[in-house]
Motif scaffolding. Sequence first.
Motif, short mmCIF file in Angstrom:
data_model
loop_
_atom_site.label_atom_id
_atom_site.label_comp_id
_atom_site.label_asym_id
_atom_site.label_seq_id
_atom_site.Cartn_x
_atom_site.Cartn_y
_atom_site.Cartn_z
N LEU A 106 0.71 -1.25 -0.29
CA LEU A 106 -0.33 -0.06 -0.35
C LEU A 106 0.64 1.21 0.64
CD1 LEU A 106 -2.80 -1.19 2.40
CD2 LEU A 106 -2.91 -0.98 0.14
N THR A 107 1.63 1.39 0.49
CA THR A 107 2.62 2.53 0.73
C THR A 107 3.80 2.65 -0.62
OG1 THR A 107 3.35 2.15 3.38
CG2 THR A 107 4.88 3.55 1.75
N LEU A 108 4.06 1.42 -1.61
CA LEU A 108 4.49 2.19 -2.59
C LEU A 108 3.34 2.13 -3.63
CD1 LEU A 108 6.86 -0.86 -2.66
CD2 LEU A 108 7.50 0.89 -2.35
N SER A 109 2.16 1.84 -3.35
CA SER A 109 1.45 1.95 -4.50
C SER A 109 1.23 3.41 -4.07
CB SER A 109 0.17 1.41 -4.16
OG SER A 109 0.10 -0.17 -4.08
N ALA A 110 0.59 4.23 -3.18
CA ALA A 110 0.69 5.71 -2.91
C ALA A 110 1.91 6.68 -3.25
CB ALA A 110 0.76 5.78 -1.43
N GLY A 114 1.35 8.57 -6.23
CA GLY A 114 1.30 10.29 -6.29
C GLY A 114 3.17 10.63 -6.53
N THR A 115 4.12 10.39 -6.99
CA THR A 115 5.47 10.82 -7.75
C THR A 115 4.66 11.03 -9.15
OG1 THR A 115 6.62 10.22 -5.43
CG2 THR A 115 7.48 11.16 -8.07
N LEU A 116 4.54 9.68 -9.68
CA LEU A 116 4.19 9.84 -11.24
C LEU A 116 3.03 10.93 -11.58
CD1 LEU A 116 4.59 8.86 -13.73
CD2 LEU A 116 2.45 6.97 -13.57
N GLY A 117 2.11 10.83 -10.75
CA GLY A 117 1.41 12.29 -11.44
C GLY A 117 1.48 13.82 -11.03
N LEU A 123 -2.81 11.96 -16.03
CA LEU A 123 -3.69 11.03 -16.69
C LEU A 123 -1.93 9.65 -16.60
CD1 LEU A 123 -5.22 9.79 -18.71
CD2 LEU A 123 -3.64 10.09 -20.47
N ALA A 124 -1.26 9.49 -16.53
CA ALA A 124 -0.73 8.57 -16.69
C ALA A 124 -0.83 7.92 -15.11
CB ALA A 124 1.23 8.81 -16.84
N ALA A 125 -0.53 9.29 -14.19
CA ALA A 125 -0.71 8.47 -12.70
C ALA A 125 -1.85 8.13 -12.25
CB ALA A 125 -0.67 9.47 -11.87
N GLY A 126 -2.96 8.37 -13.31
CA GLY A 126 -3.97 7.61 -13.07
C GLY A 126 -4.56 6.17 -13.80
N LEU A 127 -3.29 6.32 -15.26
CA LEU A 127 -3.71 4.75 -15.31
C LEU A 127 -2.67 3.62 -14.90
CD1 LEU A 127 -2.75 6.38 -18.99
CD2 LEU A 127 -4.87 4.58 -18.22
N GLY A 158 -1.58 -6.51 -16.85
CA GLY A 158 0.49 -6.12 -17.96
C GLY A 158 0.03 -5.86 -19.26
N ALA A 159 -0.97 -5.38 -19.94
CA ALA A 159 -0.62 -4.36 -20.84
C ALA A 159 -1.37 -2.91 -20.60
CB ALA A 159 -2.06 -5.14 -22.22
N PHE A 160 -1.04 -2.56 -19.65
CA PHE A 160 -0.95 -0.64 -19.51
C PHE A 160 0.50 -0.82 -19.64
CE2 PHE A 160 -5.41 -1.80 -17.32
CZ PHE A 160 -5.27 -0.65 -19.20
N PRO A 161 1.30 -1.26 -18.60
CA PRO A 161 2.58 0.08 -18.86
C PRO A 161 3.77 0.39 -20.20
CG PRO A 161 2.62 -2.46 -17.55
CD PRO A 161 1.57 -2.50 -18.28
N PRO A 162 3.00 0.10 -21.50
CA PRO A 162 3.75 0.72 -22.75
C PRO A 162 2.61 2.13 -22.33
CG PRO A 162 2.47 -1.32 -23.19
CD PRO A 162 2.83 -0.96 -21.41
N MET A 163 1.15 2.38 -21.87
CA MET A 163 0.14 3.10 -22.23
C MET A 163 0.43 4.01 -21.71
SD MET A 163 -3.68 2.76 -22.40
CE MET A 163 -4.07 1.38 -23.22
N ILE A 164 1.22 3.72 -20.57
CA ILE A 164 1.23 4.63 -19.35
C ILE A 164 2.22 5.33 -19.42
CG2 ILE A 164 1.89 5.09 -16.82
CD1 ILE A 164 0.82 2.45 -16.39
N GLY A 165 3.60 5.16 -20.33
CA GLY A 165 4.99 5.67 -21.10
C GLY A 165 4.66 6.45 -21.92
N TRP A 166 3.80 5.86 -22.69
CA TRP A 166 3.22 6.68 -23.49
C TRP A 166 2.33 7.97 -23.11
CZ3 TRP A 166 3.39 5.74 -28.94
CH2 TRP A 166 2.79 6.71 -29.76
N ALA A 167 1.60 8.09 -21.72
CA ALA A 167 0.53 8.67 -22.02
C ALA A 167 1.21 9.83 -20.45
CB ALA A 167 -0.43 8.96 -20.33
N ALA A 168 2.78 9.35 -20.11
CA ALA A 168 3.89 10.47 -19.13
C ALA A 168 4.12 11.31 -20.08
CB ALA A 168 5.10 9.14 -18.47
N VAL A 169 4.67 11.03 -21.31
CA VAL A 169 5.51 11.90 -22.48
C VAL A 169 4.39 12.40 -23.22
CG1 VAL A 169 6.58 11.99 -24.91
CG2 VAL A 169 7.25 9.86 -22.86
#
Length: 309
Positions: A106-110, A114-117, A123-127, A158-169
């Motif tokens: 739970l600690t690592l999740s939060a 939060g840091t990614l956002g 959007l990336a943080a929400g994903l 397991g399919a979301f990570p490339p989408m998160i990376g894309w959204a981060a940019v």
Amino acid sequence: MAFVEHNAKTASTSAGGRVEDYVALLKPRVMSLVVFTAFVGMLVAPGDIHPFIGFVAILCIAVGAGASGALNMWYDADIDAIMSRTLNRPIPSGRVSRDDALGFGLTLSAFSVGTLGLVTNWLAAGLLAFTIFFYVVIYTMWLKRSTPQNIVIGGAAGAFPPMIGWAAVTGTVSMDALILFMIIFLWTPPHFWALALYKKGDYEAAGIPMLPNVAGERATQNQIVIYTVLLTITGFGPVLTGLVGWFYAIPAAVLGAIFSVLAVRVRMASGVEMKRRARVLFAYSLSYLFVLFVALLADVGLIRWFGTV
């Protein structure tokens, strides 16, 4: 049964744990695949990201993936104590308590969300938050123990990570990002069903309704072929959208052809030979995804450096 009860009791009462035990909770091998696909998604996305921000974003995605692993092990401690491939994990072996694993996850999740956002966008943080929720609640707590389609639906996590990376940019999710999602989504069933074919006894002992245990080996073999064909077709999606060119298309064709041949070989076999071929398919599936994404990254790099290839 006494052995299982002993491990469960030990896991519920032990405290502390070594650093390497907490690292094991993060499922580092799974995390490495998540980090790699997210990294590719970030690099092939249109636009620029500061190297330091990109590094922090990848770190957050890795930590989020690790948090998912820890929460998965917290919830699945009972069945992990039964299956041979999970018996020595930190919780069933008694090296880390379930409560400690829950707090850690739970600690690592939060922290990761939060840091990614803060460093990229929400959007990336929400994903990332949805990915953790999907893996822990939808897959681990619900689908895994209730339906033989657990891997199909749960594979979305397991399919979301490339989408998160894309959204981060980019701060958006485009058709190309969705195609990268679909490639991993369709890759997951033949990958895990190959494992389930030669680990059928483990899943049966743990009461997990994997497809071979519920529908039988023949139905699983048929589904592996179907999903492999769909994966091979979807693998050409980035070519059709213009994200990549022939430098990616040729490896995609070769990799898909090999995957399809191995899937058909599993379909045509039975008994011990089928399990041997399923093990080969499982091992190849790991190489398939890695090489495919390397080809994707190389092709996009060539296009950006030298124009259309």
